[in-house]
Enzyme design. Structure first.
Site, short mmCIF file in Angstrom:
data_model
loop_
_atom_site.label_atom_id
_atom_site.label_comp_id
_atom_site.label_asym_id
_atom_site.label_seq_id
_atom_site.Cartn_x
_atom_site.Cartn_y
_atom_site.Cartn_z
N LYS A 40 40.07 29.43 31.29
CA LYS A 40 38.99 30.13 30.57
C LYS A 40 39.57 31.28 29.75
O LYS A 40 40.71 31.72 30.01
CB LYS A 40 37.98 30.64 31.58
CG LYS A 40 38.54 31.68 32.55
CD LYS A 40 37.58 32.00 33.68
CE LYS A 40 38.19 33.03 34.63
NZ LYS A 40 37.35 33.22 35.82
N ARG A 134 26.40 36.55 41.77
CA ARG A 134 26.58 36.44 40.33
C ARG A 134 25.87 35.15 39.89
O ARG A 134 24.96 35.19 39.09
CB ARG A 134 28.08 36.42 40.00
CG ARG A 134 28.39 36.40 38.53
CD ARG A 134 29.88 36.60 38.26
NE ARG A 134 30.73 35.50 38.71
CZ ARG A 134 32.03 35.42 38.48
NH1 ARG A 134 32.66 36.39 37.84
NH2 ARG A 134 32.74 34.40 38.93
N HIS A 163 32.26 31.11 45.37
CA HIS A 163 33.27 32.03 44.84
C HIS A 163 33.26 33.30 45.68
O HIS A 163 32.20 33.81 46.02
CB HIS A 163 32.96 32.35 43.37
CG HIS A 163 34.04 33.09 42.65
ND1 HIS A 163 35.35 32.66 42.61
CD2 HIS A 163 34.01 34.21 41.91
CE1 HIS A 163 36.07 33.52 41.88
NE2 HIS A 163 35.28 34.46 41.45
N ARG A 222 41.04 26.76 42.68
CA ARG A 222 40.90 27.23 41.29
C ARG A 222 41.92 28.33 41.02
O ARG A 222 41.67 29.51 41.25
CB ARG A 222 39.46 27.73 41.05
CG ARG A 222 38.39 26.68 41.38
CD ARG A 222 36.99 27.19 41.06
NE ARG A 222 36.68 28.46 41.68
CZ ARG A 222 36.09 28.60 42.87
NH1 ARG A 222 35.72 27.55 43.57
NH2 ARG A 222 35.86 29.81 43.34
N TYR A 267 46.21 60.87 15.54
CA TYR A 267 44.87 61.47 15.43
C TYR A 267 44.63 62.50 16.51
O TYR A 267 45.04 62.32 17.66
CB TYR A 267 43.80 60.38 15.60
CG TYR A 267 43.75 59.37 14.49
CD1 TYR A 267 43.40 59.75 13.19
CD2 TYR A 267 44.02 58.02 14.74
CE1 TYR A 267 43.34 58.81 12.18
CE2 TYR A 267 43.94 57.08 13.74
CZ TYR A 267 43.61 57.46 12.46
OH TYR A 267 43.53 56.53 11.47
N CYS A 314 46.36 53.97 17.79
CA CYS A 314 45.50 53.74 16.63
C CYS A 314 45.06 52.29 16.60
O CYS A 314 45.41 51.51 17.47
CB CYS A 314 46.25 54.07 15.34
SG CYS A 314 47.03 55.70 15.36
N ASP A 316 46.07 50.01 14.48
CA ASP A 316 47.14 49.10 14.05
C ASP A 316 48.54 49.53 14.47
O ASP A 316 49.49 48.79 14.26
CB ASP A 316 47.12 48.99 12.52
CG ASP A 316 45.73 48.75 12.01
OD1 ASP A 316 45.12 47.75 12.42
OD2 ASP A 316 45.22 49.59 11.24
C1 LIG Z 1 38.18 33.07 36.96
C2 LIG Z 1 37.78 32.32 38.13
C3 LIG Z 1 38.73 31.82 39.01
C4 LIG Z 1 40.20 32.15 38.93
O1 LIG Z 1 40.38 33.38 39.55
P1 LIG Z 1 41.82 34.08 39.70
O2 LIG Z 1 41.52 35.34 40.44
O3 LIG Z 1 42.30 34.36 38.31
O4 LIG Z 1 42.68 33.13 40.43
C5 LIG Z 1 38.29 31.03 40.05
N1 LIG Z 1 36.98 30.75 40.20
C6 LIG Z 1 36.03 31.25 39.36
C7 LIG Z 1 34.60 30.91 39.59
C8 LIG Z 1 36.39 32.05 38.31
O5 LIG Z 1 35.45 32.54 37.49
#
Ligand SMILES: *Cc1c(COP(=O)(O)O)cnc(C)c1O
Length: 376
Positions: A40, A134, A163, A222, A267, A314, A316
């Site tokens: 992602k 979430r 998760h 994941r 700046y 800055c 750039d």
């Molecule tokens: C981003 C994400 C992950 C990966 O998490 P890491 O901490 O980068 O390993 C796994 N599951 C879900 C639902 C995520 O959004």
């Protein structure tokens, strides 16, 4: 997007071989699970298509993204792996998932209803909200939602997942509570439990948090930041010290000057030297995704030395203090490389700490002006 025919100022070197070595280490560490490469946010800023190809070449069969649009872009680049969309699909995304052969998350009973009402052939992963709050179906509602989807013609429930809120520590105790709520749903489903489960992100796998509770089930893992050699929490350092950073962010010196006491840099005149100092101006600023917070103590690698950022960052450019005007600072020339993070400079974790953030935010934040250069 800048022309890539012109030599780059800020470049993110992406080491495909380091990525592959990380995958092998992670697989060895948790051999019972099947890896999902989380790509992602343009693979955490590393370039999703490049990373996806390397992962597929390494035999990874599953990839995950956050949005349907990210998944469709990968399909259009020829990525044929299973593609799981982790985010909540809106009803007008469902037809895209069917057309591009994606695996969708069912993140609520309402999404389940929309999936059923669509009449589309869809593969889905039912997500249980075990305490992150979430996305996900409440544990009490999950068994009936899953059974309802299983009875819907054309819909295939591939997996049940959740998760964790605290897998990257330092206190992982809530993971065990979330696991308890998750396995209660599996128990309630009994023989109707989907054939695959997934709960672990990278840190959960590294810490082996779910091995006991999910033993005997087909598990996906994941893997996100750890693929790229990034540690989301300093307390993970021991377990991840064998992982290698995949990104090295390099810029060029565009100007060198001496700044004397009484004068100031950038700046707002926030920095003035006490003795004559050699100051280099580097290409790169918040227009490239470098945080302005780098002015609070971040360093940069130049010619094997670490030098501090001085004055405000800055849009750039940013400035670094090379040292006393007559010292070794004088060796630095316009056109030299300067390493913002990675080999030859500070680890991205160190820069993130100086900026009050974590490394993912830094690599994800790089803008399209930064050229991604595959090395290895
Ligand atoms: C981003 C994400 C992950 C990966 O998490 P890491 O901490 O980068 O390993 C796994 N599951 C879900 C639902 C995520 O959004």
């Amino acid at each position: 997007m800048p022309s890539d025919a012109v030599p780059a100022l800020v470049r993110a070197e992406i080491d495909g071989r380091a990525l592959v070595r990380n995958v092998r280490r992670l697989r060895q560490h948790d051999p019972d699970g099947q890896p999902v490469g989380v790509v992602k946010a343009d693979a955490y800023g590393h370039g999703a298509t490049f990373i996806a190809r390397r992962l597929m070449d390494e035999g990874i069969e599953w990839l995950a993204v956050s949005t349907v649009a990210e998944a469709v872009a990968l399909r259009e680049d020829g990525i044929t792996a299973r593609l799981l969309v982790l985010g909540a699909p809106l009803t007008d995304h469902l037809s895209w998932a069917a057309r591009y052969d994606l695996d969708l998350t069912v993140s609520s009973p309402a999404v389940a209803d929309a999936v059923a009402a669509s009449g589309l052939p869809l593969r889905v992963h039912a997500k249980v909200d075990t305490g992150m709050h979430r996305l996900g179906i409440a544990p009490e509602a999950a068994p009936s939602v899953v059974r309802g989807l299983q009875r819907t013609p054309g819909v295939s429930v591939e997996a049940l997942w959740t998760h964790f809120a605290t897998a990257d520590g330092p206190d992982v105790s809530f993971v065990y509570e979330q696991l308890r709520r998750f396995t209660a749903v599996l128990d309630a489903l009994g023989a109707d439990a989907p054939p695959v489960v997934h709960t672990d992100n990278g840190p959960a796998s590294i810490r082996h948090l779910t091995r006991e509770a999910l033993r005997g089930r087909r598990r996906l893992i994941r893997f996100g930041g750890v693929l790229y050699g990034m540690s989301s929490d300093p307390s993970l350092d021991d377990a991840t010290s064998a992982l290698e950073p995949v990104m090295r962010l390099v810029t060029r010196v565009v100007h060198v000057q001496t700044v004397v006491p009484g004068e100031s840099v950038s700046y707002g005149r926030t920095w003035s030297p006490e003795t004559p100092r050699c100051v280099a101006t580097l290409a790169g600023g918040y227009g490239d995704g470098l945080p302005r917070a780098m002015q609070r103590g971040a360093t940069v690698g130049i010619g094997g030395r670490r030098v501090p950022v001085v004055g405000r960052v800055c849009m750039d450019m940013l400035m670094v203090d090379l040292g006393v005007a007559e010292g070794p600072a004088g060796d630095v020339r316009v056109g030299d490389d300067a390493v913002l993070w990675g080999r030859g400079g500070p680890p991205v974790e160190t820069t993130a700490l100086a900026c009050g953030t974590m490394p993912y935010e830094l690599t994800c934040g790089l803008t399209s002006r930064v050229v991604r250069v595959p090395v290895g």
